[in-house]
Design a protein around this motif. Structure first.
Motif, PDB file in Angstrom:
ATOM      1  N   ALA A   1      -7.276  -2.783  -4.387  1.00 43.61           N
ATOM      2  CA  ALA A   1      -7.489  -1.525  -5.109  1.00 43.61           C
ATOM      3  C   ALA A   1      -8.962  -1.452  -5.515  1.00 43.61           C
ATOM      4  CB  ALA A   1      -6.601  -1.439  -6.352  1.00 43.61           C
TER       5      ALA A   1
ATOM      6  N   TYR B   1      -5.864   4.178  -7.099  1.00 41.40           N
ATOM      7  CA  TYR B   1      -4.455   4.440  -7.372  1.00 41.40           C
ATOM      8  C   TYR B   1      -4.215   4.892  -8.806  1.00 41.40           C
ATOM      9  CZ  TYR B   1      -3.928   1.982  -2.963  1.00 41.40           C
ATOM     10  OH  TYR B   1      -4.025   1.611  -1.645  1.00 41.40           O
TER      11      TYR B   1
ATOM     12  N   ARG C   1       0.862  -1.174   0.000  1.00 45.90           N
ATOM     13  CA  ARG C   1       0.000   0.000   0.000  1.00 45.90           C
ATOM     14  C   ARG C   1       0.904   1.231   0.000  1.00 45.90           C
ATOM     15  NH1 ARG C   1      -3.783   2.442   4.687  1.00 45.90           N
ATOM     16  NH2 ARG C   1      -5.217   3.661   3.408  1.00 45.90           N
TER      17      ARG C   1
ATOM     18  N   ARG D   1       0.573   2.609  -8.995  1.00 40.76           N
ATOM     19  CA  ARG D   1       0.544   1.209  -9.433  1.00 40.76           C
ATOM     20  C   ARG D   1       1.957   0.702  -9.726  1.00 40.76           C
ATOM     21  NH1 ARG D   1      -3.966   3.182 -12.323  1.00 40.76           N
ATOM     22  NH2 ARG D   1      -2.929   3.054 -14.349  1.00 40.76           N
TER      23      ARG D   1
ATOM     24  N   CYS E   1      -5.723  -5.031  -9.763  1.00 39.12           N
ATOM     25  CA  CYS E   1      -5.461  -6.167  -8.868  1.00 39.12           C
ATOM     26  C   CYS E   1      -4.930  -7.372  -9.625  1.00 39.12           C
ATOM     27  CB  CYS E   1      -6.728  -6.530  -8.106  1.00 39.12           C
ATOM     28  SG  CYS E   1      -7.227  -5.289  -6.892  1.00 39.12           S
TER      29      CYS E   1
ATOM     30  N   PHE F   1      -8.262   3.897  -1.804  1.00 37.54           N
ATOM     31  CA  PHE F   1      -7.649   2.765  -2.491  1.00 37.54           C
ATOM     32  C   PHE F   1      -7.760   2.912  -4.011  1.00 37.54           C
ATOM     33  CE2 PHE F   1      -9.201   1.433   1.669  1.00 37.54           C
ATOM     34  CZ  PHE F   1      -8.018   0.983   2.243  1.00 37.54           C
TER      35      PHE F   1
END
Length: 242
Positions: A96, A69, A61, A74, A108, A67
């Motif tokens: 995410a 991003y 994180r 990333r 993800c 959450f």
């Protein structure tokens, strides 16, 4: 009931070692617990990997806050996962969401792919999702081992009914790990009421600084800090296995 397992969120190397000494089954290594946790330093991770015998999962994180991003964040997360793979971590903890509060499957999927052979836990971004039923199915499809949740509530005890529902929905396709506000006094009750088999706690206590000199004008630079407490881990372990 199957064997119950305890994961400790450790915000430092000292916390991770206390978790292990207290009987924790797994450590989630992180920092900045006061804001929900962030990725730990390279040095902390390297030493934790050298000294821990229990499974080591690392929180991925890049910052506190939401959450959602951007491309730079990333890239940071992908680099951090690469580092975890090189150092031999057992797993990573990811998550995410998109702007609408759904699991960001594309992001993800990249993170899960980068983890390769490592285990993957989906963190409490799940609790910020707009529809937990839908989010759980997306997380299962991603191939995650487990999801950490308070049932969308302030703590796991308040969210116990929702957690029980998630356990039923998952039907063994992944683990539902109950966390937030867990202590030894209600841990066994929480296990009974939810059907969850994994539990997550920080078991932290305030550590007083040994500094004799303190500048009280320095707002935000309190010399005291929190750290996982060996006795609290032992109490959680005893409650879980009584």
């Amino acid at each position: 009931m199957s064997a119950l397992r305890l994961e400790i969120a450790a915000n430092s190397l000292a916390s991770a070692l206390a978790a292990q000494a207290g009987g924790a089954d797994r450590v989630e290594l992180c920092e900045n617990l006061g804001e929900g946790g962030c990725t730990p330093s390279c040095g902390t991770l390297a030493l934790a990997r050298e000294r821990l015998r229990v499974p080591l999962y690392v929180l991925i994180r890049p910052r506190a806050g939401d959450f959602l991003y951007d491309a730079l964040e990333r890239e940071v997360m992908l680099r951090d996962i690469e580092h975890c793979v090189r150092l031999g971590a057992d797993g990573v903890v990811i998550g995410a969401l998109d702007a609408d509060g759904d699991v960001d499957v594309a992001v993800c999927r990249e993170l899960v792919a980068a983890a390769g052979p490592l285990g993957v836990t989906f963190h409490r971004a799940f609790d910020a999702a707009r529809d937990q039923t839908r989010a759980l199915e997306a997380i299962i499809a991603l191939g995650c081992e487990r999801v950490l949740t308070s049932g969308g509530s302030a703590n796991a005890l308040d969210g116990r009914q929702a957690i029980a529902g998630l356990v039923q929905q998952a039907r063994g396709r992944l683990g539902i790990m109950a966390g937030v506000g867990i202590d030894a006094d209600h841990l066994r009750e929480l296990a009974t009421r939810t059907g969850a088999q994994e539990f997550h706690a920080s078991a932290k206590a305030l550590r007083a600084s040994a500094m004799r000199h303190r500048n009280e004008r320095l707002v935000g630079l309190d010399p005291d800090w929190v750290q996982t407490d060996l006795d609290r881990v032992r109490a959680l372990t005893a409650a879980l296995h009584c």
